[in-house]
Design a protein around this motif. Structure first.
Motif, short mmCIF file in Angstrom:
data_model
loop_
_atom_site.label_atom_id
_atom_site.label_comp_id
_atom_site.label_asym_id
_atom_site.label_seq_id
_atom_site.Cartn_x
_atom_site.Cartn_y
_atom_site.Cartn_z
N MET A 68 -20.67 -56.87 33.09
CA MET A 68 -19.43 -56.51 32.32
C MET A 68 -18.37 -57.18 31.84
O MET A 68 -17.99 -57.08 30.82
N ARG A 69 -17.98 -57.90 32.94
CA ARG A 69 -16.87 -58.78 32.62
C ARG A 69 -17.51 -59.94 31.58
O ARG A 69 -16.58 -60.33 30.53
N SER A 70 -18.59 -60.54 31.57
CA SER A 70 -19.05 -61.31 30.64
C SER A 70 -19.26 -60.72 29.26
O SER A 70 -18.86 -61.32 28.03
N ILE A 71 -19.51 -59.38 29.28
CA ILE A 71 -19.65 -58.68 27.96
C ILE A 71 -18.26 -58.55 27.39
O ILE A 71 -18.06 -58.81 26.30
N GLU A 72 -17.24 -58.29 28.22
CA GLU A 72 -15.84 -58.26 27.67
C GLU A 72 -15.50 -59.47 27.24
O GLU A 72 -14.66 -59.50 26.12
N ARG A 74 -17.32 -62.02 26.06
CA ARG A 74 -18.22 -62.03 24.76
C ARG A 74 -17.47 -61.21 23.47
O ARG A 74 -17.34 -61.79 22.32
N LYS A 75 -17.04 -60.03 24.13
CA LYS A 75 -16.35 -59.13 22.92
C LYS A 75 -15.17 -59.81 22.32
O LYS A 75 -14.96 -59.82 21.29
N THR A 76 -14.43 -60.30 23.48
CA THR A 76 -13.16 -61.10 23.04
C THR A 76 -13.35 -62.20 22.22
O THR A 76 -12.73 -62.60 21.01
N GLU A 77 -14.42 -63.17 22.42
CA GLU A 77 -14.55 -64.38 21.80
C GLU A 77 -15.20 -63.85 20.41
O GLU A 77 -15.01 -64.44 19.22
N LEU A 78 -16.09 -62.86 20.47
CA LEU A 78 -16.49 -62.40 18.86
C LEU A 78 -15.33 -61.83 18.26
O LEU A 78 -15.36 -62.19 16.86
#
Length: 180
Positions: A68-72, A74-78
């Motif tokens: 979930m942290r990595s998804i967050e 990635r969302k920030t990077e995107l």
């Protein structure tokens, strides 16, 4: 006894999860609660299956939390990449507009120059205009001949040597075909 114990353990672990979801807690807080399952094992530490299940659930909860942290992240990077691309797109559109304006200006300048040349050739005597046009590149001479008044163009072409007149006429026809 084991058949009774497993559903009891499952209910023990599912009840806090259902309660957490019911109270609309965030997923990471839910999994963090499972990761701290020390109180859930109270009195069950002598059952190896329960301990193994608790450790497995804790490990899964930790993996899910990291995921979930990595998804967050990635969302920030995107979001940053999207912002950057949007800014770049705006910049490119502005450049395109400036280039188009420059091209329009240049085209307008060229048209006005050609119009002045056409007016000049309209005023010249056909023999003089023919002498000058035969020394110009064929496509440029054809452009001028297309734009002069038809009567003046006919007199100029009549004054040009037949071979050159045929070449100019072909250029004029090719230009007309390209426009269509």
């Amino acid at each position: 006894m084991r058949k009774v114990l497993m559903p009891l353990l499952i209910l023990t672990f599912l009840a806090p999860a259902a309660l957490a979801l019911w109270q609309a807690q965030g997923l990471s807080r839910l999994f963090a609660a499972f990761a701290e399952s020390g109180e859930l094992l109270q009195g069950c530490t002598d059952v190896p299956e329960a301990v193994a299940l608790a450790e497995e659930l804790r490990d899964r909860a930790l993996r899910i939390e990291r995921y979930m942290r990595s998804i967050e992240d990635r969302k920030t990077e995107l979001a940053k990449a999207e912002e950057s691309l949007t800014a770049r797109l705006r910049e490119l559109k502005a450049q395109k507009s400036r280039i188009r304006a420059r091209q329009d200006s240049a085209s307008s300048d060229v048209r006005s120059d050609i119009d002045r040349l056409v007016a000049l050739y309209d005023q010249m005597k056909p023999d003089q205009a023919a002498a000058v046009l035969t020394n110009l590149p064929a496509d440029f001479a054809a452009e001028i001949l297309i734009r002069v008044r038809p009567e003046a163009g006919a007199r100029i072409i009549a004054a040009v040597e037949p071979r050159q007149a045929a070449l100019l006429t072909a250029q004029m026809g090719a230009r007309s075909v390209r426009k269509q």
